[in-house]
Motif scaffolding. Structure first.
Motif, PDB file in Angstrom:
ATOM      1  N   SER A  65       4.952  31.618 103.307  1.00  0.00           N
ATOM      2  CA  SER A  65       4.015  31.488 102.187  1.00  0.00           C
ATOM      3  C   SER A  65       4.538  32.182 100.941  1.00  0.00           C
ATOM      4  O   SER A  65       4.362  31.689  99.815  1.00  0.00           O
ATOM      5  N   THR A  66       5.175  33.335 101.114  1.00  0.00           N
ATOM      6  CA  THR A  66       5.746  34.044  99.969  1.00  0.00           C
ATOM      7  C   THR A  66       6.814  33.211  99.293  1.00  0.00           C
ATOM      8  O   THR A  66       6.904  33.159  98.065  1.00  0.00           O
ATOM      9  N   ASP A 190       0.625  24.853 101.979  1.00  0.00           N
ATOM     10  CA  ASP A 190       0.711  26.079 102.779  1.00  0.00           C
ATOM     11  C   ASP A 190      -0.303  26.029 103.916  1.00  0.00           C
ATOM     12  O   ASP A 190      -1.481  26.312 103.713  1.00  0.00           O
ATOM     13  N   GLU A 191       0.147  25.666 105.107  1.00  0.00           N
ATOM     14  CA  GLU A 191      -0.727  25.583 106.284  1.00  0.00           C
ATOM     15  C   GLU A 191      -1.995  24.783 105.968  1.00  0.00           C
ATOM     16  O   GLU A 191      -3.113  25.265 106.184  1.00  0.00           O
ATOM     17  N   PRO A 192      -1.874  23.553 105.457  1.00  0.00           N
ATOM     18  CA  PRO A 192      -3.061  22.844 104.972  1.00  0.00           C
ATOM     19  C   PRO A 192      -4.047  22.436 106.055  1.00  0.00           C
ATOM     20  O   PRO A 192      -5.177  22.056 105.742  1.00  0.00           O
ATOM     21  N   ILE A 193      -3.647  22.480 107.344  1.00  0.00           N
ATOM     22  CA  ILE A 193      -4.567  22.064 108.408  1.00  0.00           C
ATOM     23  C   ILE A 193      -4.905  23.211 109.355  1.00  0.00           C
ATOM     24  O   ILE A 193      -5.657  23.017 110.308  1.00  0.00           O
ATOM     25  N   ALA A 194      -4.367  24.397 109.106  1.00  0.00           N
ATOM     26  CA  ALA A 194      -4.531  25.497 110.057  1.00  0.00           C
ATOM     27  C   ALA A 194      -5.977  25.942 110.201  1.00  0.00           C
ATOM     28  O   ALA A 194      -6.399  26.376 111.284  1.00  0.00           O
ATOM     29  N   ALA A 195      -6.779  25.851 109.123  1.00  0.00           N
ATOM     30  CA  ALA A 195      -8.154  26.335 109.159  1.00  0.00           C
ATOM     31  C   ALA A 195      -9.148  25.249 109.566  1.00  0.00           C
ATOM     32  O   ALA A 195     -10.360  25.473 109.508  1.00  0.00           O
ATOM     33  N   LEU A 196      -8.650  24.081 110.003  1.00  0.00           N
ATOM     34  CA  LEU A 196      -9.525  22.950 110.285  1.00  0.00           C
ATOM     35  C   LEU A 196      -9.636  22.688 111.778  1.00  0.00           C
ATOM     36  O   LEU A 196      -8.752  23.043 112.564  1.00  0.00           O
ATOM     37  N   ASP A 197     -10.728  22.033 112.172  1.00  0.00           N
ATOM     38  CA  ASP A 197     -10.886  21.596 113.552  1.00  0.00           C
ATOM     39  C   ASP A 197      -9.789  20.593 113.900  1.00  0.00           C
ATOM     40  O   ASP A 197      -9.314  19.845 113.046  1.00  0.00           O
ATOM     41  N   VAL A 198      -9.420  20.577 115.175  1.00  0.00           N
ATOM     42  CA  VAL A 198      -8.354  19.677 115.623  1.00  0.00           C
ATOM     43  C   VAL A 198      -8.698  18.230 115.317  1.00  0.00           C
ATOM     44  O   VAL A 198      -7.826  17.423 114.955  1.00  0.00           O
ATOM     45  N   SER A 199      -9.972  17.871 115.427  1.00  0.00           N
ATOM     46  CA  SER A 199     -10.379  16.484 115.182  1.00  0.00           C
ATOM     47  C   SER A 199     -10.175  16.072 113.728  1.00  0.00           C
ATOM     48  O   SER A 199     -10.068  14.881 113.423  1.00  0.00           O
ATOM     49  N   ILE A 200     -10.127  17.042 112.814  1.00  0.00           N
ATOM     50  CA  ILE A 200      -9.981  16.747 111.393  1.00  0.00           C
ATOM     51  C   ILE A 200      -8.522  16.816 110.960  1.00  0.00           C
ATOM     52  O   ILE A 200      -8.131  16.203 109.966  1.00  0.00           O
TER      53      ILE A 200
END
Length: 335
Positions: A65-66, A190-200
C-alpha cells in the motif's frame, strides 16, 4: 512497449521517533538521542505497461500500500524516481501534480472510511469533476455522474443518499465510480475486495475488469488473495519487508515460482482436491521494517540461506521472459 509508469529505486521511510524527549535513551551511563524509522519500501523498481494489470502481493506490512500511495504522490519518496509517460513526477508540487490527478486515481480498501459520510453520493462524485473541469455546466456534470453510476451498477436515483445508506458492496462501487468519473488511464486498486463479503467480491472484480476493457485502463492491483491475482493479473510483483523479491508474468509465476518466498506464498493457497503436506512452513522470527536484517531480508526464514545471504543484499536479476528475481540461491543455481 513504451511504459506508462516507471518506478526506479524507490525508498519510502517513516520517522516515528516522536518528540525530542521520546528520542532520548539512557544507555551505557549516558543519554543519547535515537531516531526510530520504519523502512516501508526499499529500493523497489518496477515498470507498468499500458493496459495491463500488474498485481503486487505479499504479507501484511510488506509495503504494498505504501508503494501505491507513493506512486500516486500521496507520499513523497525518500529516494528514487517515479516517471509517468516520460515525465518525472515524484518531486512535483501539489499544484504541479494537478494535471496528473485526473490521469491517476486510487480505489481504497475500506469503502466505509474512504467516502465522506457528510456528503451525498452526488456531491462525492460531482466534487472532483467540478474541480478539474470548471468549464462544464451543471447539467453536463450531472449527466457525467449519472453515466458513471450506471456503469458501476448504482442507480442514479440513489444519488441523493448518503454513504451509510448503502451496503459495503454498493459503497465500493461508489468508490470505483469516484475513481472513474475523471476518466483516468491508471488506477491503483488497494485491496478493493478485502473488506467485502465473498459473494460480492466476484461482482466487484468483474466490474473492474469490464471497466478496464471499456476504458483501456491500467491497474496496479494490490491483494492478499493469490487466487484472485492469478485470475485478474497479467504480471505479478512479490514483495517482502519492503523489497521486491520476484516479478514475472502471472502464468509463469504461478507455474514456476523462482524465489523461496514466492514458493512459500503459493504453497499456502487452498486448493480443492490437492494433496496434503504441500505447504511450505517458514521457520525463524519475522523481522520488522524498523530493524531490517542485514543482507537478504528473507534470509532468516529461508530454508536455502547461506552465509552470503546474511551479509550481502541480492541484486534483482533478469532471467529472461520478463522474469526478475532477487535471490543469491537462484543466481548461484542452488535453487
Amino acid at each position: 512497449m513504451k511504459n506508462l509508469l516507471e518506478i526506479k529505486g524507490i525508498d519510502k521511510h517513516f520517522d516515528i521517533s516522536g518528540s525530542i524527549l521520546d528520542q532520548l535513551k539512557f544507555a551505557g551511563g549516558k543519554v543519547t538521542r535515537k531516531k526510530t524509522v520504519v523502512k516501508a519500501v526499499n529500493d523497489v523498481s518496477l515498470d507498468v505497461h499500458p493496459g495491463e494489470t500488474l498485481a503486487v502481493v505479499g504479507e501484511s506490512g510488506c509495503g504494498k500500500s505504501t508503494l501505491a500511495r507513493t506512486v500516486l504522490g500521496l507520499y513523497r519518496p525518500n529516494r528514487g524516481e517515479i516517471i509517468y509517460r516520460g515525465e518525472r513526477i515524484d518531486r512535483l508540487s501539489p499544484s504541479q501534480m494537478l494535471p496528473y490527478r485526473t490521469r491517476m486515481q486510487m480505489v481504497f480498501q475500506d469503502p466505509y472510511a474512504s467516502l465522506n459520510p457528510r456528503m451525498t453520493v452526488r456531491q462525492i462524485l460531482e466534487e472532483p469533476v467540478r474541480f478539474h473541469n470548471p468549464s462544464l455546466s451543471r447539467g453536463e456534470v450531472k449527466e457525467k455522474v449519472a453515466e458513471v453510476m450506471l456503469q458501476v451498477g448504482v442507480d442514479p436515483v440513489w444519488a441523493t443518499n448518503f454513504p451509510h445508506e448503502f451496503s459495503g458492496g454498493q459503497r465500493q462501487r461508489i468508490s470505483i465510480a469516484r475513481a472513474l468519473v475523471l476518466d483516468p488511464e491508471f488506477i491503483a486498486a488497494d485491496e478493493p475486495i478485502a473488506a467485502l463479503d465473498v459473494s460480492i467480491q466476484a461482482q466487484i472484480l468483474n466490474l473492474l475488469m469490464d471497466a478496464q476493457e471499456q476504458r483501456g485502463l491500467t491497474y496496479l492491483f494490490i491483494s492478499h488473495d493469490l487466487s484472485v491475482v492469478e485470475h485478474i493479473s497479467n504480471r505479478v510483483a512479490v514483495m517482502y519487508l519492503g523489497c521486491l523479491c520476484e516479478l514475472a508474468p502471472a502464468g509463469e509465476l504461478f507455474s514456476n515460482p523462482r524465489h523461496p518466498y514466492t514458493r512459500a506464498l503459493l504453497s499456502a493457497i487452498p486448493r480443492l482436491g490437492g494433496q496434503a503436506g504441500g505447504h511450505t512452513r517458514l521457520s525463524g522470527d519475522v523481522p520488522t521494517p524498523i530493524n531490517l536484517p542485514t543482507g537478504c531480508v528473507f534470509h532468516g526464514r529461508c530454508p536455502h540461506a547461506d552465509e552470503r545471504c546474511s551479509r550481502e543484499i541480492p541484486a534483482v536479476m533478469n532471467l529472461g521472459g520478463d522474469v526478475q528475481v532477487a535471490c543469491h540461491g537462484v543466481e548461484e543455481g542452488r535453487i
